[in-house]
Design an enzyme around this catalytic site. Sequence first.
Site, PDB file in Angstrom:
ATOM      1  N   ASN A   1       7.677 -10.032  -7.306  1.00 31.27           N
ATOM      2  CA  ASN A   1       8.360  -8.759  -7.504  1.00 31.27           C
ATOM      3  C   ASN A   1       8.475  -8.065  -6.152  1.00 31.27           C
ATOM      4  O   ASN A   1       7.719  -8.354  -5.227  1.00 31.27           O
ATOM      5  CB  ASN A   1       7.554  -7.877  -8.474  1.00 31.27           C
ATOM      6  CG  ASN A   1       8.285  -6.580  -8.804  1.00 31.27           C
ATOM      7  OD1 ASN A   1       9.500  -6.573  -8.998  1.00 31.27           O
ATOM      8  ND2 ASN A   1       7.552  -5.480  -8.865  1.00 31.27           N
TER       9      ASN A   1
ATOM     10  N   HIS B   1       8.648  -4.124  -4.497  1.00 31.64           N
ATOM     11  CA  HIS B   1       8.367  -2.735  -4.864  1.00 31.64           C
ATOM     12  C   HIS B   1       8.575  -1.838  -3.652  1.00 31.64           C
ATOM     13  O   HIS B   1       8.047  -2.125  -2.570  1.00 31.64           O
ATOM     14  CB  HIS B   1       6.925  -2.609  -5.373  1.00 31.64           C
ATOM     15  CG  HIS B   1       6.595  -1.218  -5.819  1.00 31.64           C
ATOM     16  ND1 HIS B   1       7.073  -0.690  -6.992  1.00 31.64           N
ATOM     17  CD2 HIS B   1       5.856  -0.235  -5.234  1.00 31.64           C
ATOM     18  CE1 HIS B   1       6.633   0.558  -7.116  1.00 31.64           C
ATOM     19  NE2 HIS B   1       5.899   0.858  -6.064  1.00 31.64           N
TER      20      HIS B   1
ATOM     21  N   SER C   1       7.181  -3.669  -0.311  1.00 34.02           N
ATOM     22  CA  SER C   1       6.227  -4.779  -0.444  1.00 34.02           C
ATOM     23  C   SER C   1       6.779  -5.843  -1.388  1.00 34.02           C
ATOM     24  O   SER C   1       7.332  -5.510  -2.437  1.00 34.02           O
ATOM     25  CB  SER C   1       4.898  -4.279  -1.033  1.00 34.02           C
ATOM     26  OG  SER C   1       4.385  -3.168  -0.324  1.00 34.02           O
TER      27      SER C   1
ATOM     28  N   ASP D   1       2.554  -3.344 -10.484  1.00 35.80           N
ATOM     29  CA  ASP D   1       2.693  -3.244  -9.023  1.00 35.80           C
ATOM     30  C   ASP D   1       1.364  -3.493  -8.315  1.00 35.80           C
ATOM     31  O   ASP D   1       1.108  -2.961  -7.241  1.00 35.80           O
ATOM     32  CB  ASP D   1       3.251  -1.871  -8.606  1.00 35.80           C
ATOM     33  CG  ASP D   1       4.609  -1.588  -9.231  1.00 35.80           C
ATOM     34  OD1 ASP D   1       5.375  -2.548  -9.421  1.00 35.80           O
ATOM     35  OD2 ASP D   1       4.890  -0.422  -9.550  1.00 35.80           O
TER      36      ASP D   1
END
Length: 215
Positions: A109, A111, A138, A147
């Site tokens: 992912n 973020h 990030s 997260d």
Amino acid sequence: MSNTRLVVLISGSGSNLQAIIDACQSNQIKGEVVAVISNKEQAYGLTRAANAGIETKVLSHKAFATREDYDVELASLIDSFNPDLVVLAGFMRILTPSLVQKFKGKMLNIHPSLLPKYQGLNTHQRAIDAKDDVHGVSVHFVTEELDGGPVVLQAKVPILADDTAQTLAQRVHEQEHIIYPLVVQWFSEHRLTMEADYAVFDNQPLPAQGATYPE
């Protein structure tokens, strides 16, 4: 070495998806996007995928009574493309633990903050309100903590005196489009893995904040 099969999940415009498609086409990433899945039918990222000849699927969360029911169907749909890596690129859903577990170490992912700061939403405004002088983005492996998975790579962006959330977001986006394809490239080259609670790059454990771009 076979090409890495990527499935990308989106909810919106898909600018990070586009950066990854471009990196695959230029052979920066040793792989291909085999499918793009969106929970929103109107997501412009679906058009980007179709333009690149990539199969698209829409799985609307509105058709499911619970998050768990949705994620069971989503996991099955992702699985049907036999991915080596699942890339969350603006997929605005909180994933259930069972889905995360299923793709542990194979799901990334991005973020828009320097994790562990500012998990969740409205990160640009929160950084400005806190009078931070630096913000950033990030890329991390996905774990059950929102997260909160091991960070692989961060890029820092200075906060200027006259920045608004919009102007800051724009500069953060520019860095996103550099570092996300780079991390996917590392994964495709078998240089990046996830251990229990940290990322490993070139056989070296990365620090809690990951590596920094540019080095």
